[in-house]
Every structure is written in structure tokens, then in C-alpha cells.
Design an enzyme around this catalytic site. Structure first.
Site, PDB file in Angstrom:
ATOM      1  N   HIS A   6       0.763  -1.122   0.049  1.00  0.00           N
ATOM      2  CA  HIS A   6      -0.087  -0.104   0.045  1.00  0.00           C
ATOM      3  C   HIS A   6       0.783   1.282   0.040  1.00  0.00           C
ATOM      4  O   HIS A   6       0.747   2.211  -0.931  1.00  0.00           O
ATOM      5  CB  HIS A   6      -0.957  -0.073   1.295  1.00  0.00           C
ATOM      6  CG  HIS A   6      -1.940   1.098   1.322  1.00  0.00           C
ATOM      7  ND1 HIS A   6      -3.194   1.211   1.202  1.00  0.00           N
ATOM      8  CD2 HIS A   6      -1.690   2.402   1.772  1.00  0.00           C
ATOM      9  CE1 HIS A   6      -3.721   2.383   1.346  1.00  0.00           C
ATOM     10  NE2 HIS A   6      -2.612   3.013   1.806  1.00  0.00           N
ATOM     11  N   GLU A   7       2.043   1.494   0.994  1.00  0.00           N
ATOM     12  CA  GLU A   7       2.651   2.568   1.093  1.00  0.00           C
ATOM     13  C   GLU A   7       3.578   2.724  -0.194  1.00  0.00           C
ATOM     14  O   GLU A   7       3.788   3.809  -0.790  1.00  0.00           O
ATOM     15  CB  GLU A   7       3.439   2.588   2.071  1.00  0.00           C
ATOM     16  CG  GLU A   7       2.588   2.395   3.634  1.00  0.00           C
ATOM     17  CD  GLU A   7       1.670   3.361   3.759  1.00  0.00           C
ATOM     18  OE1 GLU A   7       1.776   4.489   3.216  1.00  0.00           O
ATOM     19  OE2 GLU A   7       0.524   3.001   4.348  1.00  0.00           O
ATOM     20  N   HIS A  50       1.779   4.345  -2.927  1.00  0.00           N
ATOM     21  CA  HIS A  50       1.866   5.713  -3.102  1.00  0.00           C
ATOM     22  C   HIS A  50       3.132   6.437  -3.358  1.00  0.00           C
ATOM     23  O   HIS A  50       3.100   7.100  -4.201  1.00  0.00           O
ATOM     24  CB  HIS A  50       1.742   6.039  -1.360  1.00  0.00           C
ATOM     25  CG  HIS A  50       0.264   6.094  -0.713  1.00  0.00           C
ATOM     26  ND1 HIS A  50      -0.802   6.673  -1.172  1.00  0.00           N
ATOM     27  CD2 HIS A  50      -0.153   5.308   0.358  1.00  0.00           C
ATOM     28  CE1 HIS A  50      -1.804   6.414  -0.664  1.00  0.00           C
ATOM     29  NE2 HIS A  50      -1.776   5.368   0.479  1.00  0.00           N
ATOM     30  N   ASP A  95      -7.148   7.791   2.839  1.00  0.00           N
ATOM     31  CA  ASP A  95      -6.799   8.423   1.517  1.00  0.00           C
ATOM     32  C   ASP A  95      -8.159   8.720   0.706  1.00  0.00           C
ATOM     33  O   ASP A  95      -8.022   9.708   0.146  1.00  0.00           O
ATOM     34  CB  ASP A  95      -6.224   7.154   0.626  1.00  0.00           C
ATOM     35  CG  ASP A  95      -4.807   6.939   1.419  1.00  0.00           C
ATOM     36  OD1 ASP A  95      -4.200   7.608   2.019  1.00  0.00           O
ATOM     37  OD2 ASP A  95      -4.504   5.742   1.089  1.00  0.00           O
TER      38      ASP A  95
HETATM   39 ZN    ZN Z   1      -2.667   5.059   1.860  1.00  0.00          ZN
END
Ligand code: ZN
Length: 319
Positions: free
Chosen positions: A116-117, A120, A192
């Protein structure tokens, strides 16, 4: 709150001067840091200028807190002076919340967070107008299981449409990565989505940055209890509201597609980022830059159990 004062009080000769106190700029931050470090034994290696440069958006109180946290951390380690690493630790704590190393994550949760990170970070690296990536971590902090931080290059006062369009895609990078890698959606993307929706709505309603043109659509009912807008109703029709909702959705959907495309086209970089952050827990901007370029990092875990991470800190944090 001048808007809640009786106009009679605001006539010349009464409370007619308005002093706007904005967040300090680079010089302001340097001055504030000088004041707060006066009574603290600071190592000569500490460059206040560097700290000021790395803390855009910090208020005076944030900087005071930063110095305080750095001094506490140094004291806890029985140091006689506060060193640069203590300031780095304090910056992270002030910006992102305290580390929660006691929080136990399953391997699966860790891996999902890593992807997930990394999603980003990958999207932020690939889009030209997004803020530079500064840090990527899967050490839980505050409410977040992991964080990707961006740090603007300088103090910013205005933001362009292209900046926000790229940032919206960055917000969706996390969800896009999860979906492509695990074919699954997780609740971790909720903040988010919330932040992206808020930005898209403001682009449409306040900043005139959409197909609905340069019109201010008031729909905000924020702080009604303080302002004079009590009970102020929407000033546009149901059909316009419908158009606004459609437009917001269209913007968000298109930016999500951009994020998915970037992740899909750079799947190998994503895997490498996720693998590296699983190994090292925290990647700084140099690490991320090298992985995106296709280089490999020297192996070996970084950051001891007490969390002596060396990367810097940012302003925009995507959890
Ligand atoms: Zn996030």
C-alpha cells in the site's frame, strides 16, 4: 474570528487593524528554532538551518515541541547534548505521531501495508507535479500502520490544478497497488479516499478547477456554530448539486485509473519497493530513488529497536 464581531466594533478607531499571523517561512522557522534552542544544550553538529529547511508548514508551537521532544529523547539516552539524530527522531514524532512498535501486525498485514505505502511512493515518484517522496515506512505510528511522506521542495503558498491532479493519483496509489497485487480491497485506504474526495470537492466547488466552471458553490457547513453563516443554506439547485457530485466522482475515478495504470506499468518497481521496505522497515528518499531507478540496496536492516531512523520528515503524509 473578525466575521463574528459586530460591525460596530470594527469601525475605524476601534478594532480596525487586522494582523494576519501566518505560518512562519524559512527565516521565521530559523528564528523560532534559535529562540527555543537557547536553553537546550545542542551539539555543534546540529544545523538549525537544515532543520528549518526540513520543516515547511510547521507552526511556532510545532517547532517548540520539536526541540522539546529532541531534548527528551537525548536525555532518555543519557546524552549530555542534543544531536542531529535526536532532532530527526523528534521531527518524525511531531509530524507523524509516536512509533507504536508494540503493535503486533501479522505478516499478511505487514505485506499489505508495505505494498500500500509503496504504491503511494511509486505514483508520487512517477508524476512530475506531486511533492517529492521523502520517506516510506511500515512502522505503525499513531493510527496508521505505515506511512509514505512527501516533502515540498520549498514553502508553498498556492497550489496548481496539475499539482492537485497528481496528488489525487498519489492518494489512490495505495489502493491501486493493493488491488493489483492482492486482487483485494482493504479498509486501510479509507483516509486516502476521504482526503481525495475532500480535495476533489474543493476543486469543483471552491477553486473553479473543473468542467463546472469558475463558480463558487457553497455547500460547506463547517464551523456554523462559530460563524455568522448559521443556518445558511445551499445556494444552488438540486440539479447543480447532482452535477457537482457527478463531477467530483469523475475526477476521482479518472485519477484512480491513472494510479492503477502507473502501478501496472511499474509492477516490478512496486515489488522491489515493497520487498525493501519489508526488510528495512523504513526507506529514505535516496533508497526510494535508487529502487525506482532499478538499482539494488545494500542488504542489512536499518534502525534499531528503539527506532533510530535516519530519514527526514515531510509535510504531506499518506497513511
Ligand atoms: Zn494510503
Amino acid at each position: 474570528r473578525p466575521d463574528v464581531l459586530d460591525p460596530a466594533l470594527l469601525r475605524p478607531g476601534r478594532f480596525d487593524r487586522r494582523v494576519v499571523v501566518s505560518r512562519p517561512d524559512l527565516n521565521g522557522r530559523l528564528g523560532i528554532l534559535k529562540v527555543h534552542t537557547k536553553k537546550v544544550p545542542v551539539s555543534p553538529e546540529v544545523e538549525l538551518n537544515t532543520i528549518a529547511r526540513g520543516t515547511p508548514g510547521f507552526s511556532g508551537a510545532d517547532l517548540e515541541n520539536l526541540v522539546n521532544e529532541a531534548a527528551l529523547y537525548a536525555a532518555r539516552k543519557n546524552k549530555s547534548v542534543v544531536e542531529p539524530s535526536d532532532f530527526e527522531y523528534a521531527k518524525d514524532k511531531v509530524m507523524m505521531g509516536a512509533e507504536r512498535r508494540s503493535m503486533l501486525l501479522t505478516e499478511k498485514e505487514k505485506l499489505t501495508t508495505a505494498y500500500h505505502e509503496s504504491g503511494h511512493a511509486l505514483v508520487a515518484k512517477k508524476l512530475p507535479n506531486a511533492d517529492p517522496v521523502h520517506k516510506l515506512t511500515i512502522v505503525p505510528r499513531g493510527m496508521a500502520l505505515g506511512l509514505m511522506q512527501q516533502l515540498p521542495e520549498a514553502d508553498k503558498h498556492t497550489y496548481s490544478k496539475s499539482y492537485w491532479m497528481d496528488q489525487l493519483a498519489v492518494f489512490f496509489g495505495g489502493r491501486a497497488a493493493e488491488e493489483l497485487v492482492f486482487q483485494e480491497m482493504n479498509t486501510g485506504a479509507s483516509s486516502d479516499i476521504e482526503r481525495a474526495t475532500d480535495i476533489a470537492r474543493r476543486m469543483v466547488c471552491e477553486w473553479g478547477m473543473s468542467a463546472l466552471g469558475p463558480v463558487h458553490y457553497s455547500a460547506k457547513e463547517e464551523h456554523v456554530f462559530l460563524g455568522r453563516d448559521i443556518g445558511k443554506s445551499r445556494e444552488h439547485s438540486e440539479s447543480v448539486q447532482f452535477e457537482i457530485d457527478q463531477e467530483v466522482k469523475a475526477i476521482l475515478q479518472s485519477r484512480y485509473e491513472v494510479a492503477k495504470q502507473i502501478v501496472a506499468e511499474n509492477l516490478e518497481v512496486l515489488h522491489n519497493l515493497a520487498k525493501a521496505v519489508m526488510e528495512k522497515e523504513t526507506l529514505d528518499s535516496d533508497d526510494i530513488e535508487r529502487i525506482v531507478k532499478g538499482e539494488t540496496l545494500s542488504p542489512g536492516p536499518q534502525g534499531g529497536p528503539s527506532g533510530t531512523s535516519e530519514a527526514s520528515v515531510g509535510v504531506s503524509v499518506a497513511a
